[in-house]
Design a protein around this motif. Structure first.
Motif, PDB file in Angstrom:
ATOM      1  N   ARG A  32      -0.501 -18.878   2.965  1.00 53.11           N
ATOM      2  CA  ARG A  32      -1.239 -18.420   4.158  1.00 53.11           C
ATOM      3  C   ARG A  32      -1.877 -19.497   4.127  1.00 53.11           C
ATOM      4  O   ARG A  32      -3.539 -19.363   4.218  1.00 53.11           O
ATOM      5  CB  ARG A  32      -1.651 -17.370   4.463  1.00 53.11           C
ATOM      6  CG  ARG A  32      -0.434 -16.136   4.125  1.00 53.11           C
ATOM      7  CD  ARG A  32      -1.005 -14.805   3.876  1.00 53.11           C
ATOM      8  NE  ARG A  32      -1.205 -14.495   2.893  1.00 53.11           N
ATOM      9  CZ  ARG A  32      -1.577 -13.195   2.192  1.00 53.11           C
ATOM     10  NH1 ARG A  32      -1.196 -12.670   2.891  1.00 53.11           N
ATOM     11  NH2 ARG A  32      -1.525 -13.693   1.266  1.00 53.11           N
ATOM     12  N   ILE A  33      -2.490 -21.044   3.937  1.00 56.12           N
ATOM     13  CA  ILE A  33      -3.415 -22.091   4.464  1.00 56.12           C
ATOM     14  C   ILE A  33      -2.403 -23.183   4.805  1.00 56.12           C
ATOM     15  O   ILE A  33      -1.682 -23.274   5.564  1.00 56.12           O
ATOM     16  CB  ILE A  33      -3.381 -22.392   2.724  1.00 56.12           C
ATOM     17  CG1 ILE A  33      -1.828 -23.463   2.335  1.00 56.12           C
ATOM     18  CG2 ILE A  33      -3.986 -21.472   1.544  1.00 56.12           C
ATOM     19  CD1 ILE A  33      -1.475 -23.675   0.530  1.00 56.12           C
ATOM     20  N   ASP A  83      -6.231 -18.006   4.445  1.00 59.95           N
ATOM     21  CA  ASP A  83      -6.582 -17.625   5.728  1.00 59.95           C
ATOM     22  C   ASP A  83      -5.651 -15.958   4.908  1.00 59.95           C
ATOM     23  O   ASP A  83      -5.168 -15.492   5.148  1.00 59.95           O
ATOM     24  CB  ASP A  83      -5.687 -17.649   7.201  1.00 59.95           C
ATOM     25  CG  ASP A  83      -6.574 -16.203   8.211  1.00 59.95           C
ATOM     26  OD1 ASP A  83      -6.478 -15.230   7.521  1.00 59.95           O
ATOM     27  OD2 ASP A  83      -6.447 -16.445   9.187  1.00 59.95           O
ATOM     28  N   PRO A  84      -5.854 -15.352   4.040  1.00 57.09           N
ATOM     29  CA  PRO A  84      -5.253 -14.232   3.288  1.00 57.09           C
ATOM     30  C   PRO A  84      -5.225 -13.491   4.348  1.00 57.09           C
ATOM     31  O   PRO A  84      -4.498 -11.382   3.756  1.00 57.09           O
ATOM     32  CB  PRO A  84      -6.214 -13.581   2.406  1.00 57.09           C
ATOM     33  CG  PRO A  84      -7.836 -14.054   1.900  1.00 57.09           C
ATOM     34  CD  PRO A  84      -7.523 -15.344   3.644  1.00 57.09           C
ATOM     35  N   THR A  85      -5.922 -13.059   5.292  1.00 59.96           N
ATOM     36  CA  THR A  85      -5.657 -11.395   6.260  1.00 59.96           C
ATOM     37  C   THR A  85      -4.235 -11.771   6.601  1.00 59.96           C
ATOM     38  O   THR A  85      -4.067 -10.754   8.192  1.00 59.96           O
ATOM     39  CB  THR A  85      -6.561 -11.594   7.210  1.00 59.96           C
ATOM     40  OG1 THR A  85      -7.415 -12.454   8.132  1.00 59.96           O
ATOM     41  CG2 THR A  85      -8.274 -11.234   6.541  1.00 59.96           C
ATOM     42  N   LEU A  86      -3.801 -12.653   6.977  1.00 58.78           N
ATOM     43  CA  LEU A  86      -2.371 -13.226   7.754  1.00 58.78           C
ATOM     44  C   LEU A  86      -1.597 -12.321   6.983  1.00 58.78           C
ATOM     45  O   LEU A  86      -1.385 -11.760   5.421  1.00 58.78           O
ATOM     46  CB  LEU A  86      -2.022 -15.026   7.536  1.00 58.78           C
ATOM     47  CG  LEU A  86      -2.711 -15.517   8.650  1.00 58.78           C
ATOM     48  CD1 LEU A  86      -2.688 -17.073   7.835  1.00 58.78           C
ATOM     49  CD2 LEU A  86      -2.465 -15.279   9.794  1.00 58.78           C
ATOM     50  N   GLU A 121       1.790 -11.129   5.117  1.00 61.15           N
ATOM     51  CA  GLU A 121       1.777 -12.022   3.421  1.00 61.15           C
ATOM     52  C   GLU A 121       3.841 -12.937   4.011  1.00 61.15           C
ATOM     53  O   GLU A 121       4.381 -12.105   4.912  1.00 61.15           O
ATOM     54  CB  GLU A 121       2.401 -11.013   2.569  1.00 61.15           C
ATOM     55  CG  GLU A 121       0.904 -10.884   1.644  1.00 61.15           C
ATOM     56  CD  GLU A 121       1.846  -9.630   0.703  1.00 61.15           C
ATOM     57  OE1 GLU A 121       2.640  -9.206   0.209  1.00 61.15           O
ATOM     58  OE2 GLU A 121       0.729  -8.436   0.294  1.00 61.15           O
ATOM     59  N   ASN A 122       3.323 -13.909   3.633  1.00 58.41           N
ATOM     60  CA  ASN A 122       5.148 -14.950   3.786  1.00 58.41           C
ATOM     61  C   ASN A 122       5.836 -15.238   4.696  1.00 58.41           C
ATOM     62  O   ASN A 122       5.989 -16.289   5.045  1.00 58.41           O
ATOM     63  CB  ASN A 122       6.112 -13.564   3.172  1.00 58.41           C
ATOM     64  CG  ASN A 122       5.776 -13.589   1.170  1.00 58.41           C
ATOM     65  OD1 ASN A 122       5.915 -14.107   0.762  1.00 58.41           O
ATOM     66  ND2 ASN A 122       6.160 -12.600   0.990  1.00 58.41           N
ATOM     67  N   ALA A 174      12.554 -14.418   8.917  1.00 55.22           N
ATOM     68  CA  ALA A 174      13.563 -13.185   8.812  1.00 55.22           C
ATOM     69  C   ALA A 174      13.695 -13.363   7.157  1.00 55.22           C
ATOM     70  O   ALA A 174      14.140 -14.978   6.527  1.00 55.22           O
ATOM     71  CB  ALA A 174      15.309 -13.425   9.637  1.00 55.22           C
ATOM     72  N   PRO A 175      13.576 -12.236   6.662  1.00 50.59           N
ATOM     73  CA  PRO A 175      14.133 -11.094   7.353  1.00 50.59           C
ATOM     74  C   PRO A 175      12.593 -10.114   6.916  1.00 50.59           C
ATOM     75  O   PRO A 175      12.512  -9.228   7.181  1.00 50.59           O
ATOM     76  CB  PRO A 175      14.417 -10.791   5.790  1.00 50.59           C
ATOM     77  CG  PRO A 175      14.743 -10.788   5.148  1.00 50.59           C
ATOM     78  CD  PRO A 175      13.894 -12.220   5.050  1.00 50.59           C
ATOM     79  N   LEU A 176      11.166 -11.360   7.532  1.00 53.23           N
ATOM     80  CA  LEU A 176      10.161 -10.155   7.322  1.00 53.23           C
ATOM     81  C   LEU A 176      10.357 -10.103   9.042  1.00 53.23           C
ATOM     82  O   LEU A 176      10.867 -10.190   9.883  1.00 53.23           O
ATOM     83  CB  LEU A 176       8.907 -11.615   7.469  1.00 53.23           C
ATOM     84  CG  LEU A 176       9.270 -12.498   5.647  1.00 53.23           C
ATOM     85  CD1 LEU A 176       8.587 -13.269   5.893  1.00 53.23           C
ATOM     86  CD2 LEU A 176       8.843 -11.027   4.633  1.00 53.23           C
ATOM     87  N   PRO A 177       9.006  -8.869   9.045  1.00 50.84           N
ATOM     88  CA  PRO A 177       9.091  -8.291  10.275  1.00 50.84           C
ATOM     89  C   PRO A 177       8.475  -9.236  11.124  1.00 50.84           C
ATOM     90  O   PRO A 177       8.138 -10.259  10.544  1.00 50.84           O
ATOM     91  CB  PRO A 177       7.902  -6.962  10.020  1.00 50.84           C
ATOM     92  CG  PRO A 177       8.410  -6.644   8.481  1.00 50.84           C
ATOM     93  CD  PRO A 177       8.611  -7.696   8.065  1.00 50.84           C
TER      94      PRO A 177
END
Length: 371
Positions: A66-67, A83-86, A88-89, A112-115
């Motif tokens: 997230r950089i 931006d760690p508020t994004l 994850e992954n 995928a397979p993230l939401p």
């Protein structure tokens, strides 16, 4: 004692005369070897690249982190945005600099397979603070297709245009961060797609804004280019002599030349009618190992491709620290510049001989008068 003005050199004299008679002389920027920038950032695997002319550095995203990273001409990589508020992954993919508002715009996509997650983030380049994170709305008739926010372009009013590679449409996010579906032209789905080809699912991809008020968009699975009105979203196919298979990124130089990159080719395109149709001016083979995915116009209108090894990063089974941004030159343009050098030398010699003849005539006339 005031300084004594030196006599103008012969070279200066020739340059002045040529400039008056021929107009501005082309800037010869191709001297030396192409610029190659190697930079290090563990497992960054950048997919998108843009150039910030104010800071004079490149900016790249990340497949896994997230950089957003800045890369200098010397290859020094620094974290520009973290931006760690994004979620994850997520991947930071398409990027563009909004020079008018001094903002950086970045597409955020969860593979995928993230939401499912697609959004446009805007960051202030002075404070490096996030201005907004705008979720991109789904298409009601997408039949469950997972949407893919890919590339982004921005106009002079701060409106951003984001391509959806799965849905084959374009989102618009205004300067305040309000997102909507902008263009679902039938032209985007009118071309046949070979479903047996790799990445046949990837439709609209690279997008660039032309100051005359339209977008140029390339489509990966057909190799086509479209001209899209930036006001009403109407689109039409740009007539080209060949399909640009697996076309990915796109950029426009200040002289109007359009650059389109795939993982193994960089096309140089020109048009005489504002992109009703275009011509392939030159085509350069690229090293496919680095899997180029994006092209940017750097200083002096030079073309740079990003070698982010994205396919390697998508497997998740390897680690890599070094990536590169490489200048790519048009062979035909280099030859034209060489011709210009000989033309200037020839014209300079002609004017020198003419100048000597005139001086000789003048001296002869003066001698006649003194005698």
């Amino acid at each position: 004692m005031p300084p004594i003005a030196s006599r103008p050199s012969f070279l200066s004299f020739i340059v002045v005369v040529l400039t008056i008679l021929l107009g501005p002389i082309p800037t010869l920027t191709q001297a030396g070897k192409p610029h190659h920038i190697n930079f290090r950032s563990p497992n960054l695997y950048p997919e998108g690249v843009t150039y910030d002319p104010s800071a004079q550095h490149f900016i790249v995203g990340s497949l896994h982190h997230r950089i957003i990273v800045s890369v200098s001409d010397a290859g020094i990589a620094d974290t520009l945005i973290s931006d760690p508020t994004l979620p994850e992954n997520v991947s930071v993919v398409g990027l563009t600099v909004d020079s008018v508002n001094n903002r950086l715009l970045a597409n955020i996509h969860a593979p995928a397979p993230l939401p499912e997650f697609n959004a446009l983030a805007a960051y202030d380049l002075r404070t490096r603070q996030r201005l907004f994170l705008s979720p991109l709305p789904s298409d009601d008739v997408s039949d469950g297709t997972r949407q893919i926010a890919n590339d982004v372009a921005v106009d002079f009013k701060g409106n951003a245009y984001v391509t959806n590679s799965a849905g084959n449409f374009i989102w618009k996010v205004n300067a305040q961060g309000e997102a909507s579906i902008f263009s679902k032209s039938r032209a985007f789905t009118a071309q046949p797609v070979d479903r047996d080809l790799p990445y046949s699912f990837c439709g609209l991809n690279g997008v660039a804004y032309n100051s005359k008020g339209y977008l140029l968009v390339v489509q990966s699975n057909t190799g086509k280019m479209f001209k899209v009105d930036a006001e009403d979203g109407t689109a039409r196919l740009v007539l080209l002599p060949e399909d640009m298979h697996f076309a990915d990124g796109i950029a426009i130089r200040s002289d109007g030349v359009v650059l389109v990159v795939s993982h193994k080719t960089l096309w140089f395109l020109k048009s005489q009618d504002s992109w009703g149709e275009g011509a392939v001016y030159d085509k350069i083979d690229l090293d496919a190992e680095g899997f180029p995915t994006s092209v940017a116009v750097g200083a002096e209108d030079r073309a740079y491709v990003l070698r982010g090894h994205v396919m390697e990063g998508m497997t998740g089974n390897v680690e890599r620290e070094e990536f590169s941004i490489a200048e790519v030159r048009s062979v035909k343009e280099s030859k034209e510049e060489s011709v210009w050098i000989f033309v200037l030398i020839g014209l300079g010699l002609a004017y020198f001989l003419f100048w000597r003849f005139q001086m000789r005539q003048l001296v002869g006339n003066l001698n006649k008068k003194t005698n």
